[in-house]
Design a protein around this motif. Structure first.
Motif, mmCIF file in Angstrom:
data_model
loop_
_atom_site.group_PDB
_atom_site.id
_atom_site.type_symbol
_atom_site.label_atom_id
_atom_site.label_comp_id
_atom_site.label_asym_id
_atom_site.label_seq_id
_atom_site.Cartn_x
_atom_site.Cartn_y
_atom_site.Cartn_z
ATOM 1 N N THR A 122 0.823 -1.209 0.000
ATOM 2 C CA THR A 122 0.000 0.000 0.000
ATOM 3 C C THR A 122 0.858 1.261 0.000
ATOM 4 O OG1 THR A 122 -1.505 -1.255 1.389
ATOM 5 C CG2 THR A 122 -2.010 1.082 1.113
ATOM 6 N N ALA A 123 0.651 2.074 -1.036
ATOM 7 C CA ALA A 123 1.248 3.404 -1.073
ATOM 8 C C ALA A 123 0.108 4.401 -1.272
ATOM 9 C CB ALA A 123 2.248 3.501 -2.208
ATOM 10 N N VAL A 124 0.146 5.497 -0.569
ATOM 11 C CA VAL A 124 -0.915 6.502 -0.638
ATOM 12 C C VAL A 124 -0.285 7.836 -1.029
ATOM 13 C CG1 VAL A 124 -2.860 7.525 0.633
ATOM 14 C CG2 VAL A 124 -1.842 5.392 1.431
ATOM 15 N N THR A 125 -0.865 8.467 -2.043
ATOM 16 C CA THR A 125 -0.337 9.768 -2.442
ATOM 17 C C THR A 125 -0.978 10.871 -1.593
ATOM 18 O OG1 THR A 125 -0.144 8.891 -4.656
ATOM 19 C CG2 THR A 125 0.033 11.275 -4.429
ATOM 20 N N VAL A 126 -0.149 11.741 -1.051
ATOM 21 C CA VAL A 126 -0.661 12.867 -0.260
ATOM 22 C C VAL A 126 -0.031 14.158 -0.798
ATOM 23 C CG1 VAL A 126 -1.133 11.550 1.856
ATOM 24 C CG2 VAL A 126 1.158 12.468 1.483
ATOM 25 N N LYS A 127 -0.641 15.286 -0.410
ATOM 26 C CA LYS A 127 -0.120 16.567 -0.919
ATOM 27 C C LYS A 127 1.193 16.924 -0.250
ATOM 28 C CE LYS A 127 -2.942 19.938 -0.516
ATOM 29 N NZ LYS A 127 -4.255 20.412 -0.219
ATOM 30 N N ARG A 128 1.256 16.660 1.057
ATOM 31 C CA ARG A 128 2.460 16.988 1.832
ATOM 32 C C ARG A 128 2.529 16.101 3.058
ATOM 33 N NH1 ARG A 128 0.255 22.729 4.108
ATOM 34 N NH2 ARG A 128 -1.808 21.915 4.538
ATOM 35 N N LEU A 129 3.706 16.061 3.687
ATOM 36 C CA LEU A 129 3.903 15.216 4.862
ATOM 37 C C LEU A 129 3.945 16.085 6.115
ATOM 38 C CD1 LEU A 129 6.740 12.886 3.490
ATOM 39 C CD2 LEU A 129 4.364 12.234 3.946
ATOM 40 N N PRO A 130 3.399 15.572 7.224
ATOM 41 C CA PRO A 130 3.462 16.360 8.457
ATOM 42 C C PRO A 130 4.884 16.365 9.005
ATOM 43 C CG PRO A 130 2.512 14.200 8.883
ATOM 44 C CD PRO A 130 2.783 14.259 7.417
ATOM 45 N N LYS A 131 5.354 17.535 9.378
ATOM 46 C CA LYS A 131 6.738 17.635 9.871
ATOM 47 C C LYS A 131 6.797 18.547 11.080
ATOM 48 C CE LYS A 131 8.803 17.137 5.356
ATOM 49 N NZ LYS A 131 9.377 17.817 4.246
ATOM 50 N N THR A 132 7.864 18.394 11.825
ATOM 51 C CA THR A 132 8.123 19.360 12.898
ATOM 52 C C THR A 132 8.723 20.600 12.246
ATOM 53 O OG1 THR A 132 10.362 18.570 13.210
ATOM 54 C CG2 THR A 132 8.665 17.527 14.567
ATOM 55 N N ARG A 133 8.822 21.654 13.036
ATOM 56 C CA ARG A 133 9.380 22.886 12.457
ATOM 57 C C ARG A 133 10.828 22.680 12.018
ATOM 58 N NH1 ARG A 133 5.413 25.246 15.750
ATOM 59 N NH2 ARG A 133 6.627 25.061 17.646
ATOM 60 N N SER A 134 11.509 21.679 12.658
ATOM 61 C CA SER A 134 12.896 21.434 12.235
ATOM 62 C C SER A 134 12.959 20.438 11.064
ATOM 63 C CB SER A 134 13.715 20.925 13.412
ATOM 64 O OG SER A 134 13.131 19.731 13.902
ATOM 65 N N GLY A 135 11.785 20.031 10.539
ATOM 66 C CA GLY A 135 11.778 19.228 9.316
ATOM 67 C C GLY A 135 11.698 17.728 9.530
#
Ligand code: COA
Ligand code: AMP
Length: 635
Positions: free
Chosen positions: A580-593
């Protein structure tokens, strides 16, 4: 009978060197040690320094010399091909000597590496023992890995010879090994001059002239010539094998196992922890490509003079959910060791245990589970069906044998569901905070082991001493970091709850999500990606990938997802079970990336989660939740 555990563990703690010196009496040494433990040798000390021995002699020859020649040493039971074959210790010796002669003829000598890429055939065990006989170092690569994984291991181990077979047998398909082998040899920078190939009747392969040697012909020649090959004495501290295991990157870690300490520890566990004596039948339903196969299909049972079973098949579907019971009844198995996932599979197909009752399991005593967390419902089901103790125990490729267990050989201790038992001799297990401070009983923390590690546990990583220090020793000085999180209860029972790194556990197989991310990132349309492990009822965990596509890509995301699934299968292998691979617009990140993989996993598994304070943009988590919902996760 009250358990002798506390007394034995106490004896080890008071005098570890005396404890292991006594255990070492079970092994034959051609030269005694100068020191049981030399703290200034190696990275954290070395065991049985100065001693010489041979693992093949201890696992095979001495049993032939001392009354076990006619006892069955190894039973190959293939539910895939419907064949069964037994080898007495004398027959095992004859096979191993002939194979050692062949390998020696191909230039293999003391210290040389030999890669073994084999299905579950007895010849895989013969090959391991033949290497041990010559003092060569084997490196077994699991058959479910793809050519590129094999190539990586070839380049790291730099083997003189590769031992392989024409095919493996998986339900519904015959896996042609030869194209994978040839592909890997082609990809590797290290040049392979010689391969020894076992032709299986189910699918023959072409041999490369000048490189490939036909197994059957070569063995027949050595047997006809009656070639003798003596066991080559090696230092107790010399490597017996290198076994690659997943690390946090695509470059696997080569766990080094020595000869002397390994034998001492394994022989001790067989009788004291698994409660199986010489002449009894022990079955580890695993694969020789994993550490469980190394330790408990091949070395420990043979060192202890047991009969071991090498099983080619699955717990279900080959042909049914009664196969394990058939093998136990037919071969009079005293104890079975497998992964909980196998029992989840059996329970799923035979919830009422109807198959269990078809077989005579009266000689069966204990079921041992390890390799992943054993969920209490599965343990309870197995206990109900079998009416025998079901023992969860915990260890790692790195240690080679249990860190914690319920040592039935010393007398069964109370079983606590959810706990893989108590620390075994050799292991001073402690729980520390991220800052390295001890935490009170019942508090979750990092599971660490006070140095030195006991005999048989890894002394270093192959060609990577600094990586060994960085991965295991530097974070908590004076301790070995297991990278598992858990707690100890007031009675000293351990509970293992999760990994602290990016390793996931799929059907008892240890896999690196980092390695999968490296593969996904190879896809030309993928800008960014993340792989997490999501809960799966049968396999424990399954990998799930998130893809962020490059700007301007206007192909159908479903197509790209399919391509990435195929890519992981091609690069890592079917064992990754990446579907399973899911396409998303962006990934959730911390402010440091830093990508918030933990939060995504909690959303997917419907666990309680909170928005991390350090998150860059909280709205992204809603997007992730929505994307997961389309695949049936979270919500
Ligand atoms: N050679 C080639 N391919 C292999 C392989 C091998 N030696 N071993 C596994 N594979 C393939 C399988 O065919 C499967 O391919 P698929 O995607 O085409 O179906 C894939 O790798 C995953 O295999 P597996 O993990 O065995 O899953 P499964 O769905 O075939 O079976 C279980 C599930 C639970 C029955 C199985 O994992 C099992 O028996 N586990 C026992 C536990 C165990 O052995 N643990 C090892 C450590 S103790
Ligand atoms: P491997 O090196 O493949 O044996 O995998 C070792 C890892 O599997 C451990 O570090 C744990 O994360 C996990 N593991 C093994 N046995 C158990 C167990 N009994 N309970 C929980 N996790 C386990």
């Amino acid at each position: 009978m009250p358990s002798r555990y506390a007394e034995v563990y106490g004896a080890w703690k008071r005098d570890p060197e005396g404890f292991w010196a006594k255990a070492a009496e079970a092994i034959d040494w051609s030269k005694p040690w100068d020191k049981v433990f030399e703290k200034d040798a190696g990275v954290y000390g070395r065991w049985f320094v100065g001693a010489e021995t041979n693992t093949c002699f201890n696992a095979v020859d001495r049993h032939v010399e001392r009354g076990r020649a006619e006892q069955v040493a190894l039973i190959h039971d293939s539910a895939m091909s419907g064949t069964k074959k037994s080898f007495t210790y004398a027959e095992l010796k004859a096979e191993v000597v002939a194979l050692a002669a062949v390998l020696r003829g191909m230039g293999v000598g003391k210290g040389d590496r030999v890669i073994i890429y084999m299905p579950m055939v007895p010849e895989a065990a013969f090959a391991m023992l033949a290497c041990a006989r010559l003092g060569a170092i084997h490196s077994v690569v699991f058959g479910g890995f793809a050519a590129r994984e094999l190539a990586t291991r070839i380049d790291d181990a730099q083997p003189k010879v590769i031992v392989s077979a024409s095919c493996g047998l998986e339900p519904g398909r015959t896996v042609a090994y030869k194209p994978l082998l040839d592909g890997a040899v082609h990809m590797a920078k290290h040049k392979i001059e010689a391969c020894l190939i076992l032709q299986r009747p189910q699918l023959a392969c072409d041999l490369v002239p000048g490189r490939d040697v036909d197994w059957a012909d070569a063995i027949a020649r050595e047997k006809a010539a009656g070639t003798e090959v003596e066991c080559v004495p090696v230092a107790a501290t010399d490597p017996l094998y290198v076994l690659y295991t997943s690390g946090t990157t695509g470059q696997p870690k080569g766990v080094v196992r020595d000869n002397g300490g390994h034998m001492v520890a394994l022989a001790w566990t067989m009788e004291n922890e698994f409660g199986v004596g010489p002449g009894e039948v022990f079955w580890a339903a695993s694969d020789v490509g994993w550490v469980v196969g190394h330790s408990y299909i091949v070395y420990a049972p043979l060192l202890a003079g047991n009969t071991t079973i090498l099983f080619e098949g699955k717990p279900v579907g080959t042909p049914d959910a009664g196969t394990f019971w058939r093998v136990i009844a037919e071969h009079k198995v005293a104890a079975l060791f497998t992964a909980p996932t196998a029992f989840r599979a059996i329970k799923g197909q035979d919830p009422k245990g109807e198959f269990v009752r078809k077989y005579d399991l009266s000689g069966f005593r204990t079921l041992f589970l390890a390799g992943e967390r054993a969920d209490p419902p599965t343990i309870e089901w197995a206990e109900r069906q079998l009416g025998k103790p079901v023992i969860d125990h915990w260890w790692q490729t790195e240690t080679g044998y249990p860190i914690s267990n319920n040592p039935v050989g010393l007398g069964l201790m109370p079983v606590k569901h959810g706990s893989p038992g108590v620390a075994m001799p050799g292991y001073d297990v402690q729980i520390v905070s991220d800052e390295g401070h001890p935490v009170p009983a019942g508090t979750l923390g990092n599971v660490v082991v006070k140095l030195p590690l006991p005999p048989g546990a890894l002394p270093t990583l192959w060609n990577a001493e600094q990586r060994f220090r960085d991965a295991y020793l530097n974070e908590f000085p004076g301790y070995y970091k297991t990278a598992d999180a858990g707690y100890l209860d007031a009675d000293g029972y351990l509970f293992i709850m999760a990994r602290t790194d990016d390793i996931i556990n799929v059907a008892g197989h240890r896999l690196s999500t980092g390695a999968m991310e490296e593969v996904l990132a190879e896809h030309l349309d993928v800008a960014e990606c993340a792989v997490i492990g999501v809960a799966d009822e049968m396999k424990g965990q399954l990998p799930l990938g998130f893809l962020v596509l490059n700007a301007g890509v206007n192909r159908d995301p479903a197509e790209i997802e399919k391509e990435t699934v195929a890519l992981v299968r091609d690069r890592i292998g079917p064992v990754a079970a990446f579907r399973t691979a899911v396409t998303v617009k962006r990934l959730p990140k911390t402010r440091s990336g830093k990508i918030l993989r933990g939060t995504m996993q909690k959303i997917a598994d419907r666990e309680p989660w909170t928005t991390p304070a350090t998150i860059d943009d909280p709205a992204i988590l809603d997007e992730i939740a929505a994307a997961l919902k389309t695949r049936g996760y979270g919500g």
